[in-house]
Design an enzyme around this catalytic site. Structure first.
Site, short mmCIF file in Angstrom:
data_model
loop_
_atom_site.label_atom_id
_atom_site.label_comp_id
_atom_site.label_asym_id
_atom_site.label_seq_id
_atom_site.Cartn_x
_atom_site.Cartn_y
_atom_site.Cartn_z
N HIS A 158 0.67 -1.25 -4.47
CA HIS A 158 1.08 -0.79 -3.14
C HIS A 158 0.01 -0.97 -2.08
CE1 HIS A 158 5.02 1.11 -3.89
NE2 HIS A 158 4.54 1.34 -5.09
N LYS A 218 3.39 8.34 10.51
CA LYS A 218 3.01 7.79 9.21
C LYS A 218 1.73 8.49 8.75
CE LYS A 218 2.91 3.72 11.13
NZ LYS A 218 3.61 2.79 10.25
N ARG A 219 1.31 8.17 7.54
CA ARG A 219 0.05 8.72 7.03
C ARG A 219 -1.08 8.37 7.99
NH1 ARG A 219 -3.40 6.26 3.15
NH2 ARG A 219 -1.87 4.58 2.96
N LYS A 275 -4.19 2.08 9.80
CA LYS A 275 -2.92 2.19 10.51
C LYS A 275 -3.12 2.31 12.02
CE LYS A 275 -0.55 4.25 6.52
NZ LYS A 275 0.55 3.30 6.28
N THR A 289 7.44 1.66 5.47
CA THR A 289 8.88 1.91 5.45
C THR A 289 9.34 2.62 6.73
OG1 THR A 289 8.54 3.95 4.18
CG2 THR A 289 9.14 1.97 2.94
#
Length: 603
Positions: free
Chosen positions: A143, A331-332, A337, A439
């Site tokens: 992942h 998101k995390r 990110k 996602t």
């Protein structure tokens, strides 16, 4: 726990495990008023399953993580083997015909030596036969390409907690290294690189790739980078093992349940069936120029924005304007990110609004939702920065009605179900080459938000499906970043010198604008400008992509001004989101990895 499917008579079961102690309560100690020691064993056992993913910055945290991984993996394997023996006896050659164990990243990889232990120690299976069974049973999904997420356990912790398991890993590695020496007799560097045990650590990803019959990434770019970069040695050794399975999301939750008005809009035009086959949404394309449909889509989005605004007003006393652009990043919280890029841009907009009286953009609401790992200090500093900027911006009357920043408290699935239907813009701005898939990008797409993003993870496939003209793409590509890293040619100081507005924003992290002590955000500042903790500066190319990110936002603002054209782009995104259903993902796993024969259950 029963898992009930959609429109089916089949009920599956999810088995959950809890740790407890059979001798957990010592009544004699309790009667002696030694209350803490009386429940010591019980507490020690319950800690294993009390909180998943504890802070593992220290040795005790690492040990608890490994205990958790072994506990859950072993419990599941013992249960699985117990049922097999009850039904088929101890002829384990049949075991791989009936079972595939999909390892979800490196966390459950300890299951490989554990199954060896069960077969050898408890059932007397020979090593060669046990290894043959194991290598036909396990498959591995990777992942991430982040080195920190490819678990490497210190030998002293691994061997100390799991001595028998370590013995088995040692033997697996001894045989593997023997094979490497035969295959690459003069390449000692490769032998050392690929050894499962090395430099005082047990490399769980290496163990998984060696033992599993399939290794897959979760988006096309991710899988390609695994094969050509991070796992290049392994892809050369086992080329047939590597394959891609792009992630997906379930439209039953993220559209049918979370956005019932949009679901009704879809069904009214193309009928039912999309709930089980998301590719049927392609039928919406013929309404892309239908004015009535586009107007209705605009109204649905506005109503969903009002629902989110009402929710946030009630839960955290935040006031949102549904007529503003809802620009969302949920998101995390991780540096790659690049929530930091997002908030630096907000600081830039704030400065521009204050400095330029002629600057009159449409109202924008920037919405964040995120949690950081418990020991991830810099990620928590970014959360602090977002909230500090929000406090400053939201209480400045000079920008009222133009700019608002909201950090959603306790971001979770239930709140996400309100966020995705309300979003106008989907922020997918990770450094190219770092996001395995994502996602949230898919959840936004199916709900009609337009992607503002880099060509990273599944964004590439999303843009390909919807058309680049229906997204806002910016930033360095993964091959450009790989080239810059190889040549050591990136200098963030040059970015700051070229862009005074960016330089001002970065300096505001430490000049007292947002923190009078000038210390709270110093580490963030230094990580961008100088590098910290042995890292080079701006590891995730925040400053390098800042200018292109600002330009992409200008395109968003210009496009949003034409609501009909925006609605058309949103409709085309929805219509082309069919690939990103988890139904398709699971079908891919079934067909290519698990080889499961379908059973039709008659009603």
């Amino acid at each position: 726990m029963p898992i009930v499917g959609f429109d089916t008579n089949t009920v599956n079961t999810l088995r959950l495990w809890e740790a407890t102690s059979p001798n957990g309560f010592d009544l004699q100690l309790f009667n002696n008023m030694d209350y803490n020691r009386a429940v010591e064993r019980q507490n020690s056992a319950e800690n294993i399953s009390r909180v998943l993913y504890p802070n593992d910055n220290g040795p005790s945290g690492k040990a608890l993580r490994l205990k958790q991984q072994y506990f859950f993996s072993s419990a599941s394997l013992q249960d699985l083997v117990h049922h097999f023996v009850a039904n088929y006896g101890t002829n384990f050659r049949k075991f791989p015909e009936l079972h595939v164990i999909q390892l979800n990243d490196t966390h459950p990889v300890v299951a490989i030596p554990e199954l060896m232990r069960i077969l050898i120690d408890e059932y007397g299976v020979s090593w060669d036969e046990a290894w043959d069974i194991v290598t036909k049973t396990f498959a591995y999904t990777n992942h991430t390409i982040l080195a920190e997420a490819l678990e490497k356990w210190p030998i002293e912790i691994f061997q100390g907690l799991l001595p028998r398991i370590y013995q088995i890993v040692e033997e697996i590695n001894r045989r593997f290294v023997d094979d490497l020496r035969k295959k690459y007799p003069d390449d000692y560097d490769r032998q050392n690189r690929m050894s499962i045990i090395g430099n005082g650590k047990v490399k769980m990803a290496w163990l998984a790739i060696h033992a599993c019959f399939s290794v897959n990434g979760v988006a096309e770019l991710h899988t390609e980078l695994l094969k050509t970069q991070e796992l290049k040695d392994w892809a050369e050794l086992y080329p047939a093992k590597f394959n891609n399975k792009t992630n997906g999301i379930t439209q039953r939750r993220w559209l049918l349940n979370a956005n019932p008005t949009l679901a009704e809009f879809i069904t009214k035009r193309i009928g039912h069936g999309w709930e089980k086959d998301l590719t049927k949404l392609k039928g919406l394309e013929k309404f892309a120029d239908d004015e009535e449909s586009l107007n209705e889509l605009v109204k649905i989005k506005h109503a969903n924005k009002q629902v989110l605004a009402d929710f946030l007003k009630h839960t955290q006393n935040d006031f949102l304007d549904p007529d503003s652009i809802f620009d969302v990043q949920v998101k995390r919280l991780h540096e790659y990110k690049r929530q930091l890029l997002n908030v630096l841009h907000i600081m830039y907009l704030y400065n521009r609004l204050l400095d330029d009286p002629n600057y009159n953009p449409p109202a924008r609401t920037f919405i964040f939702g995120a949690k950081a790992a418990s020991g991830y200090r810099r990620a928590k500093s970014i959360i602090k920065l977002i909230n500090t900027v929000a406090d400053r911006v939201n209480n400045d009357r000079r920008v009222r009605g133009k700019l608002r920043v909201v950090f959603i408290e306790n971001y979770c699935v239930s709140i996400a179900e309100k966020i995705f239907p309300a979003a106008d813009v989907s922020e997918q701005i990770s450094t190219a080459g770092f996001e395995a898939s994502g996602t949230s990008n898919m959840k936004f797409m199916v709900n009609g938000a337009l992607t503002l993003g880099t060509l990273d993870g599944a964004n590439i496939e999303i843009v390909r499906e919807a058309g680049e003209e229906n997204a806002f793409v910016f930033g360095l590509k993964s091959d450009e970043i790989i080239k810059m890293e190889a040549e050591h040619s990136y200098n963030p100081q040059e970015c700051l010198a070229r862009n005074p507005a960016l330089n001002k924003v970065v300096e505001q992290l430490v000049d007292g604008t947002y923190d009078q002590s000038r210390q709270i955000f110093k580490e963030l500042h230094d990580s961008l400008v100088y590098g910290v903790e042995g890292q080079r500066p701006d590891v995730y190319y925040v400053l390098a992509d800042f200018g292109a990110y600002c330009q992409a936002h200008e395109k968003v603002v210009a496009a949003y001004a034409d609501q009909k054209a925006w609605a058309k782009k949103a409709l085309i995104n929805i219509a082309n989101s069919g690939k990103f259903s988890s139904d398709r993902t699971i079908e891919d796993y079934v067909r290519d990895i698990w080889k499961v024969q379908k059973v039709e259950v008659k009603r």
